[in-house]
Scaffold this motif. Structure first.
Motif, PDB file in Angstrom:
ATOM      1  N   ILE A 151       0.848  -1.202   0.000  1.00 36.97           N
ATOM      2  CA  ILE A 151       0.000   0.000   0.000  1.00 36.97           C
ATOM      3  C   ILE A 151       0.877   1.244   0.000  1.00 36.97           C
ATOM      4  O   ILE A 151       2.079   1.176   0.188  1.00 36.97           O
ATOM      5  CB  ILE A 151      -0.935   0.045   1.234  1.00 36.97           C
ATOM      6  CG1 ILE A 151      -0.119   0.153   2.529  1.00 36.97           C
ATOM      7  CG2 ILE A 151      -1.867  -1.146   1.271  1.00 36.97           C
ATOM      8  CD1 ILE A 151      -0.937   0.502   3.758  1.00 36.97           C
ATOM      9  N   GLY A 152       0.252   2.371  -0.190  1.00 39.43           N
ATOM     10  CA  GLY A 152       0.906   3.665   0.004  1.00 39.43           C
ATOM     11  C   GLY A 152       1.838   4.082  -1.106  1.00 39.43           C
ATOM     12  O   GLY A 152       1.571   3.855  -2.286  1.00 39.43           O
ATOM     13  N   ALA A 161      -0.665  10.557   2.225  1.00 42.30           N
ATOM     14  CA  ALA A 161      -0.931   9.797   3.439  1.00 42.30           C
ATOM     15  C   ALA A 161      -2.382   9.325   3.511  1.00 42.30           C
ATOM     16  O   ALA A 161      -2.660   8.209   3.948  1.00 42.30           O
ATOM     17  CB  ALA A 161      -0.588  10.633   4.668  1.00 42.30           C
ATOM     18  N   HIS A 162      -3.320  10.176   3.054  1.00 42.88           N
ATOM     19  CA  HIS A 162      -4.730   9.804   3.116  1.00 42.88           C
ATOM     20  C   HIS A 162      -5.011   8.583   2.241  1.00 42.88           C
ATOM     21  O   HIS A 162      -5.791   7.709   2.615  1.00 42.88           O
ATOM     22  CB  HIS A 162      -5.602  10.980   2.691  1.00 42.88           C
ATOM     23  CG  HIS A 162      -5.545  12.118   3.646  1.00 42.88           C
ATOM     24  ND1 HIS A 162      -4.561  13.074   3.587  1.00 42.88           N
ATOM     25  CD2 HIS A 162      -6.306  12.427   4.706  1.00 42.88           C
ATOM     26  CE1 HIS A 162      -4.740  13.941   4.562  1.00 42.88           C
ATOM     27  NE2 HIS A 162      -5.787  13.571   5.261  1.00 42.88           N
ATOM     28  N   LYS A 163      -4.383   8.522   1.084  1.00 44.05           N
ATOM     29  CA  LYS A 163      -4.548   7.367   0.191  1.00 44.05           C
ATOM     30  C   LYS A 163      -4.011   6.111   0.868  1.00 44.05           C
ATOM     31  O   LYS A 163      -4.670   5.071   0.902  1.00 44.05           O
ATOM     32  CB  LYS A 163      -3.829   7.603  -1.123  1.00 44.05           C
ATOM     33  CG  LYS A 163      -3.805   6.385  -2.042  1.00 44.05           C
ATOM     34  CD  LYS A 163      -2.918   6.657  -3.257  1.00 44.05           C
ATOM     35  CE  LYS A 163      -2.582   5.419  -4.019  1.00 44.05           C
ATOM     36  NZ  LYS A 163      -1.443   4.678  -3.517  1.00 44.05           N
ATOM     37  N   GLU A 165      -3.611   5.545   4.018  1.00 44.66           N
ATOM     38  CA  GLU A 165      -4.449   5.194   5.167  1.00 44.66           C
ATOM     39  C   GLU A 165      -5.680   4.412   4.716  1.00 44.66           C
ATOM     40  O   GLU A 165      -6.041   3.395   5.300  1.00 44.66           O
ATOM     41  CB  GLU A 165      -4.862   6.468   5.904  1.00 44.66           C
ATOM     42  CG  GLU A 165      -5.707   6.202   7.128  1.00 44.66           C
ATOM     43  CD  GLU A 165      -6.107   7.485   7.851  1.00 44.66           C
ATOM     44  OE1 GLU A 165      -6.558   7.360   8.996  1.00 44.66           O
ATOM     45  OE2 GLU A 165      -5.987   8.575   7.258  1.00 44.66           O
ATOM     46  N   GLU A 166      -6.329   4.891   3.680  1.00 44.95           N
ATOM     47  CA  GLU A 166      -7.512   4.199   3.166  1.00 44.95           C
ATOM     48  C   GLU A 166      -7.155   2.818   2.616  1.00 44.95           C
ATOM     49  O   GLU A 166      -7.911   1.862   2.770  1.00 44.95           O
ATOM     50  CB  GLU A 166      -8.213   5.040   2.096  1.00 44.95           C
ATOM     51  CG  GLU A 166      -8.899   6.269   2.645  1.00 44.95           C
ATOM     52  CD  GLU A 166      -9.967   5.923   3.680  1.00 44.95           C
ATOM     53  OE1 GLU A 166     -10.761   4.987   3.473  1.00 44.95           O
ATOM     54  OE2 GLU A 166      -9.992   6.602   4.722  1.00 44.95           O
ATOM     55  N   GLU A 167      -5.994   2.723   1.965  1.00 44.04           N
ATOM     56  CA  GLU A 167      -5.551   1.412   1.466  1.00 44.04           C
ATOM     57  C   GLU A 167      -5.294   0.471   2.624  1.00 44.04           C
ATOM     58  O   GLU A 167      -5.605  -0.731   2.544  1.00 44.04           O
ATOM     59  CB  GLU A 167      -4.291   1.580   0.599  1.00 44.04           C
ATOM     60  CG  GLU A 167      -4.577   2.256  -0.717  1.00 44.04           C
ATOM     61  CD  GLU A 167      -3.321   2.704  -1.440  1.00 44.04           C
ATOM     62  OE1 GLU A 167      -3.440   3.021  -2.647  1.00 44.04           O
ATOM     63  OE2 GLU A 167      -2.227   2.752  -0.825  1.00 44.04           O
ATOM     64  N   GLY A 168      -4.738   0.984   3.710  1.00 41.29           N
ATOM     65  CA  GLY A 168      -4.500   0.154   4.890  1.00 41.29           C
ATOM     66  C   GLY A 168      -5.798  -0.346   5.504  1.00 41.29           C
ATOM     67  O   GLY A 168      -5.908  -1.503   5.895  1.00 41.29           O
ATOM     68  N   VAL A 169      -6.795   0.502   5.544  1.00 37.97           N
ATOM     69  CA  VAL A 169      -8.117   0.108   6.052  1.00 37.97           C
ATOM     70  C   VAL A 169      -8.714  -0.951   5.134  1.00 37.97           C
ATOM     71  O   VAL A 169      -9.269  -1.953   5.585  1.00 37.97           O
ATOM     72  CB  VAL A 169      -9.061   1.323   6.185  1.00 37.97           C
ATOM     73  CG1 VAL A 169     -10.476   0.889   6.467  1.00 37.97           C
ATOM     74  CG2 VAL A 169      -8.553   2.265   7.262  1.00 37.97           C
TER      75      VAL A 169
END
Length: 170
Positions: A151-152, A161-163, A165-169
């Motif tokens: 991710i990331g 960072a927002h992208k 974070e969403e990929e991590g979720v």
């Protein structure tokens, strides 16, 4: 105190930001709000060039209201630090005889982002980065090796960072 942690009393008087992308503009706007004289030097003909032209224009208008100065279509040719200042020199892409120079307290280099995949040992597990150093993933963010995900900033897409974070979720 929180004031000491942020060194608010020591906010620099001037800063040159090299690069008109998201990171440089975000940090530049923070310093501008704290009273720093911020100058942005961008090689391309507009800021946040990877995004919509109307958004670019409106963001630039808003940032100018904060006092940020912009020099678009300029190539930085020299950055020379000293103990207390930094000298930044840029040439106009339209007129090479036009050279601008700033003596600033700080210089933020916010260009040339790339995935940091060197020395991760990807070859040891059978993952090969693409030509830009990114890790290829499928629609589920899984690599060519089942059970290994990425991710990331190391995969294709915006390096935000927002992208990540969403990929991590996800």
């Amino acid at each position: 105190t929180s004031t000491e942690a942020l060194n608010i009393e020591k906010v620099p008087g001037s800063m040159v930001v090299i690069g008109g992308g998201v990171i440089g503009l975000e940090l530049g706007s923070v310093y501008a709000r704290l009273g720093t004289k911020v100058t942005v030097v961008e090689y391309l003909d507009r800021i946040i060039a990877g995004m919509d032209a109307d958004c670019s224009r409106e963001l630039m208008r808003s940032l100018k209201k904060l006092g940020i100065e912009f020099h678009l279509r300029h190539a930085v040719t020299e950055v020379t630090p000293s103990k207390t200042k930094v000298k930044v020199v840029a040439k106009s892409r339209d007129d090479e005889s036009k050279t601008l120079s700033w003596d600033a307290d700080y210089c933020l280099v916010a260009i040339g982002r790339r995935p940091y995949t060197d020395n991760l040992g990807l070859e040891n597990v059978g993952i090969a980065p693409d030509e830009k150093g990114r890790i290829p993933v499928n629609e589920h963010l899984e690599t060519v090796v089942p059970g290994i995900y990425a991710i990331g900033d190391v995969i294709e897409g915006a390096m935000l960072a927002h992208k990540a974070e969403e990929e991590g979720v996800f």
